[in-house]
Design a protein around this motif. Structure first.
Motif, PDB file in Angstrom:
ATOM      1  N   VAL A   1      -0.985   8.935 -17.462  1.00  0.00           N
ATOM      2  CA  VAL A   1      -0.132   8.969 -16.271  1.00  0.00           C
ATOM      3  C   VAL A   1      -0.891   9.538 -15.077  1.00  0.00           C
ATOM      4  O   VAL A   1      -0.824   8.999 -13.965  1.00  0.00           O
ATOM      5  N   ILE A   2      -1.630  10.603 -15.290  1.00  0.00           N
ATOM      6  CA  ILE A   2      -2.408  11.192 -14.195  1.00  0.00           C
ATOM      7  C   ILE A   2      -3.472  10.198 -13.727  1.00  0.00           C
ATOM      8  O   ILE A   2      -3.630   9.964 -12.519  1.00  0.00           O
ATOM      9  N   GLY A   3      -4.192   9.601 -14.669  1.00  0.00           N
ATOM     10  CA  GLY A   3      -5.229   8.634 -14.309  1.00  0.00           C
ATOM     11  C   GLY A   3      -4.679   7.439 -13.558  1.00  0.00           C
ATOM     12  O   GLY A   3      -5.224   7.032 -12.517  1.00  0.00           O
ATOM     13  N   SER A   4      -3.585   6.890 -14.059  1.00  0.00           N
ATOM     14  CA  SER A   4      -3.010   5.728 -13.371  1.00  0.00           C
ATOM     15  C   SER A   4      -2.417   6.129 -12.025  1.00  0.00           C
ATOM     16  O   SER A   4      -2.443   5.353 -11.063  1.00  0.00           O
ATOM     17  N   GLY A   5      -1.934   7.359 -11.918  1.00  0.00           N
ATOM     18  CA  GLY A   5      -1.434   7.841 -10.632  1.00  0.00           C
ATOM     19  C   GLY A   5      -2.537   7.955  -9.602  1.00  0.00           C
ATOM     20  O   GLY A   5      -2.364   7.548  -8.449  1.00  0.00           O
TER      21      GLY A   5
ATOM     22  N   GLY B   1       0.817  -1.212   0.000  1.00  0.00           N
ATOM     23  CA  GLY B   1       0.000   0.000   0.000  1.00  0.00           C
ATOM     24  C   GLY B   1       0.847   1.256   0.000  1.00  0.00           C
ATOM     25  O   GLY B   1       0.567   2.213  -0.741  1.00  0.00           O
ATOM     26  N   THR B   2       1.889   1.254   0.809  1.00  0.00           N
ATOM     27  CA  THR B   2       2.792   2.408   0.859  1.00  0.00           C
ATOM     28  C   THR B   2       3.508   2.593  -0.477  1.00  0.00           C
ATOM     29  O   THR B   2       3.619   3.720  -0.987  1.00  0.00           O
ATOM     30  N   PHE B   3       3.967   1.481  -1.061  1.00  0.00           N
ATOM     31  CA  PHE B   3       4.636   1.524  -2.363  1.00  0.00           C
ATOM     32  C   PHE B   3       3.696   2.101  -3.424  1.00  0.00           C
ATOM     33  O   PHE B   3       4.085   2.982  -4.196  1.00  0.00           O
TER      34      PHE B   3
ATOM     35  N   GLY C   1       2.027   6.353  -6.989  1.00  0.00           N
ATOM     36  CA  GLY C   1       0.963   7.203  -7.509  1.00  0.00           C
ATOM     37  C   GLY C   1       1.276   8.676  -7.334  1.00  0.00           C
ATOM     38  O   GLY C   1       1.041   9.493  -8.237  1.00  0.00           O
ATOM     39  N   ALA C   2       1.834   9.027  -6.189  1.00  0.00           N
ATOM     40  CA  ALA C   2       2.238  10.415  -5.961  1.00  0.00           C
ATOM     41  C   ALA C   2       3.317  10.822  -6.959  1.00  0.00           C
ATOM     42  O   ALA C   2       3.321  11.949  -7.467  1.00  0.00           O
ATOM     43  N   GLY C   3       4.217   9.901  -7.270  1.00  0.00           N
ATOM     44  CA  GLY C   3       5.238  10.173  -8.281  1.00  0.00           C
ATOM     45  C   GLY C   3       4.643  10.425  -9.653  1.00  0.00           C
ATOM     46  O   GLY C   3       5.112  11.282 -10.409  1.00  0.00           O
ATOM     47  N   HIS C   4       3.583   9.677  -9.988  1.00  0.00           N
ATOM     48  CA  HIS C   4       2.881   9.891 -11.259  1.00  0.00           C
ATOM     49  C   HIS C   4       2.382  11.335 -11.364  1.00  0.00           C
ATOM     50  O   HIS C   4       2.371  11.916 -12.443  1.00  0.00           O
ATOM     51  N   LEU C   5       1.932  11.845 -10.245  1.00  0.00           N
ATOM     52  CA  LEU C   5       1.280  13.151 -10.239  1.00  0.00           C
ATOM     53  C   LEU C   5       2.254  14.302 -10.055  1.00  0.00           C
ATOM     54  O   LEU C   5       1.876  15.458 -10.237  1.00  0.00           O
TER      55      LEU C   5
END
Length: 138
Positions: free
Chosen positions: A46-50, A12-14, A19-23
């Motif tokens: 990228v935003i959606g998958s993030g 979950g943390t990973f 996801g934060a990196g995606h954004l």
């Protein structure tokens, strides 16, 4: 705390971190992984998958026990859904995330099934399916 719980919390943390990196800071790196054949703007993908990764990460961290198997199946399906991007990165020889050789990109491909298994194991999803089969409801 059990190994399964630690595994779920780590995953979950990973996911939330990825996801934060995606954004934010890794957006260009993630865009490099979106195959050219995807008919949607790479930044939108990228935003959606993030967003999905952040939500899945939070779900893995916060969902009550009775709903965790469902979260595990959704996370596993997500890992399967994004696998074509990893394959594309290998096939096209696209450098991203420090993967600058075919060998490095190929080794990365081996980790996607590990993520699927990790999601199913750490949430008890496999155990729930086996248990439902034993009591005749499968």
């Amino acid at each position: 705390m059990t190994a399964r719980t630690l595994g779920r919390l780590a995953l979950g943390t990973f996911l939330a971190g990825a996801g934060a990196g995606h954004l934010t800071f890794a957006r260009a790196e993630f865009q490099a992984q979106v195959p050219d054949w995807v008919p949607v703007d790479k930044d939108l993908v990228v935003i959606g998958s993030g967003v999905v990764e952040v939500l899945l990460g939070l779900a893995l961290l916060l969902t009550p026990r009775r709903h965790r198997p469902l979260v595990g199946w959704v996370a596993a399906a997500f890992f399967v859904a994004i696998f074509p991007g990893n394959i594309s990165q290998y096939v096209t020889g696209t450098d991203a995330f420090g993967l600058t050789s075919d060998t490095a990109r190929a080794v990365r491909l081996l980790f996607q099934p590990v993520l699927v298994v990790w999601a199913l194991w750490s949430t008890g999803a496999w155990r729930a399916v086996r248990a439902s089969g034993r009591d005749g409801r499968a």
